[in-house]
Write an enzyme that holds these catalytic residues in place. Structure first.
Site, short mmCIF file in Angstrom:
data_model
loop_
_atom_site.label_atom_id
_atom_site.label_comp_id
_atom_site.label_asym_id
_atom_site.label_seq_id
_atom_site.Cartn_x
_atom_site.Cartn_y
_atom_site.Cartn_z
N LEU A 36 14.93 10.07 -10.01
CA LEU A 36 15.82 9.50 -8.99
C LEU A 36 15.54 10.13 -7.62
CD1 LEU A 36 19.26 9.07 -10.86
CD2 LEU A 36 17.40 7.41 -10.60
N THR A 37 14.34 9.89 -7.15
CA THR A 37 14.02 10.24 -5.76
C THR A 37 14.77 9.23 -4.87
OG1 THR A 37 12.16 8.72 -5.62
CG2 THR A 37 11.68 10.93 -6.46
N ILE A 63 8.56 14.03 -13.98
CA ILE A 63 7.39 13.97 -14.87
C ILE A 63 6.51 15.22 -14.73
CG2 ILE A 63 7.30 11.44 -15.08
CD1 ILE A 63 4.87 11.53 -13.09
N THR A 128 -2.95 0.75 -8.90
CA THR A 128 -2.85 -0.14 -7.74
C THR A 128 -4.23 -0.57 -7.24
OG1 THR A 128 -2.33 -0.07 -5.37
CG2 THR A 128 -2.58 2.04 -6.42
N ASP A 129 -4.27 -1.72 -6.57
CA ASP A 129 -5.54 -2.19 -5.97
C ASP A 129 -6.00 -1.25 -4.86
OD1 ASP A 129 -3.59 -2.89 -4.06
OD2 ASP A 129 -4.15 -5.00 -3.97
N GLU A 130 -5.09 -0.38 -4.38
CA GLU A 130 -5.46 0.48 -3.24
C GLU A 130 -6.52 1.51 -3.62
OE1 GLU A 130 -2.30 1.53 -0.61
OE2 GLU A 130 -1.06 -0.11 -1.33
N TYR A 153 -1.96 8.38 -0.47
CA TYR A 153 -1.36 7.67 -1.61
C TYR A 153 -2.45 7.14 -2.53
CZ TYR A 153 0.51 3.65 -4.19
OH TYR A 153 0.81 2.74 -5.18
N SER A 156 -4.36 9.81 -4.41
CA SER A 156 -3.64 10.45 -5.52
C SER A 156 -3.56 9.49 -6.72
CB SER A 156 -2.26 10.96 -5.09
OG SER A 156 -1.45 9.89 -4.68
N LYS A 157 -3.40 8.18 -6.46
CA LYS A 157 -3.39 7.22 -7.58
C LYS A 157 -4.77 7.15 -8.25
CE LYS A 157 -0.55 4.82 -8.82
NZ LYS A 157 0.52 5.02 -9.83
N ARG A 217 -3.37 -9.01 2.44
CA ARG A 217 -2.80 -8.51 1.20
C ARG A 217 -2.57 -9.68 0.25
NH1 ARG A 217 -4.14 -4.54 3.50
NH2 ARG A 217 -3.05 -2.56 3.77
N ARG A 276 -1.15 1.58 11.81
CA ARG A 276 -1.11 2.70 10.85
C ARG A 276 -2.45 3.43 10.90
NH1 ARG A 276 -0.16 0.59 4.85
NH2 ARG A 276 2.04 0.94 5.21
#
Ligand code: NAD
Ligand code: TYD
Length: 342
Positions: A36-37, A63, A128-130, A153, A156-157, A217, A276
């Site tokens: 619960l962030t 986790i 993710t596709d990223e 992000y 890290s994924k 996207r 960005r």
């Protein structure tokens, strides 16, 4: 497969997945394990709890906490782990990468160890596709493409994906990975572009389009993604990765036009702002591998955007308290001094 540990199940995609699975499989039990962030909310599960009672249980935990994860796996006789838990927003990863490395890399490792120690449980990683990075020309990313992440992000994924594959090769852990496109739909935290723009527009606040707005996207309805994960979980080949998306992209400006049209709001709300850092120009995946298993999307991009807009119009009870909380400081920090370029 009967007792699933769904980590991150109180977040956007996780809660929709829990809803989908409990409706579809009457003999499944789901334990949502979630820290619960700011992005995880019990409200996201309240209708499911009311409908399915004890088939859904909630455990608050991190986790990264190995003994808590092991305890939940033992206590609920878990046979399958589906990992949605992650820090997920690119802009936050640019401001503060630390939590991304903790949860998306170390946390993934903790879950893999828990699965291994419990006798090689079935493990599915939501990616993710990223991780493919931004792609050029008219190429559509294939599952076999090299990973080339560009934001903290995405990096890290990608690290999480590598670790999942390593556990399969080294320890024989029965894993699958799915890589989703940009999801939209109910219960998405309003930091992500579609809910941010809908809720801004409903309040007549300008829509901060980064740069020229021609980034591309593949906006996918979350239930199509959940159905794809279900197919991979049940029909996917162990050790394999599957892309899940519409297989077609649109520009952010095209997305905004549909969104404003559905709301009946003017284009004058669009405000181009400073881009960005390291903004990925285009994502698009080839989804033939999953379609060969019988999956196909039910929503076009336009239907997905319009359905999402309507949900936010009808569910102010959900997003108004969010926008009045932590979100306010976040918004001020990210957009407060951002240069307007047009
Ligand atoms: P979200 O930010 O809405 O939810 C993340 C959830 O994980 C929250 O409930 C949060 O409380 C929980 N969480 C975070 N850190 C945790 C920790 N250390 N321990 C336990 N729980 C923790 O994210 P989302 O959009 O639902 O994304 C879910 C997954 O899908 C992520 O792995 C993300 O990388 C992936 N994904 C998202 C998209 C997208 O468009 N949103 C697309 C493709 C893949
Ligand atoms: P986002 O929802 O953050 O997803 P991602 O960056 O993971 O794809 O952003 C989707 C697109 O919208 C991306 O090209 C960045 C752009 N965007 C804006 O133009 N303005 C915004 O305020 C935000 C949050 C995103």
């Amino acid at each position: 497969m009967q007792n699933l540990l769904v980590t991150g199940g109180a977040g956007f995609i996780g809660c929709n997945f829990v809803r989908y699975m409990l409706d579809k499989y009457p003999d499944y039990h789901i334990i949502v394990y979630d820290k619960l962030t700011y992005a995880g909310r019990l409200e996201n599960l309240q209708d499911i709890q009311a409908k399915h009672g004890s088939r859904l249980r909630f455990v608050r935990g991190d986790i990264c906490d190995a003994s808590a994860v092991d305890g939940a796996v033992r206590a609920y006789k878990i046979d399958t782990i589906v990992n949605f838990a992650a820090e997920t927003h690119v802009d936050r990863s640019i401001m503060n990468p630390d939590a991304f490395i903790q949860t998306d890399v170390y946390g993934t490792y903790v879950l893999l160890e828990a699965a291994r120690k419990a006798g090689n449980l079935r493990y599915h990683q939501i990616s993710t596709d990223e991780v493919y990075g931004h792609i050029h020309g008219d190429h559509r990313s294939l599952e076999t493409d090299c990973l080339a992440p560009r934001s903290p992000y995405a990096a890290s994924k990608a690290s999480g994906d590598h670790m999942v594959n390593a556990y399969h090769i080294t320890y024989g852990l029965p894993i699958t990975i799915s890589r989703g496109a940009n999801n939209i739909g109910p219960y998405q935290y309003p930091e992500k572009v579609v809910p941010l723009f809908v809720t801004n527009a409903l309040n007549d606040i300008p829509l901060p389009v980064y740069g020229d707005g021609k980034q591309m996207r593949d906006y996918q309805y979350v239930m199509d993604h959940c159905a794809g994960i279900d197919v991979v979980l049940h029909e996917g080949k162990i050790g394999e990765t599957y892309n899940i998306g519409g297989g077609k992209e649109m520009t952010n400006l095209e997305m905004v036009q549909i969104l404003l049209d559905e709301l009946g709001k003017p284009a004058s709300l669009i405000q181009h702002v400073e881009d960005r850092q390291g903004h990925d120009r285009r994502y698009c995946m080839n989804v033939d591998k999953l379609m060969a298993l019988g999956w196909e999307p039910q929503y076009t991009h336009e239907e997905a955007i319009r359905a999402t807009v309507r949900w936010y119009v009808e569910n102010r009870w959900w997003w108004e308290p969010i926008r009045n909380g932590e979100f306010k400081q976040y918004y001020e920090r990210l957009y407060g001094n951002r240069r307007v370029i047009a």
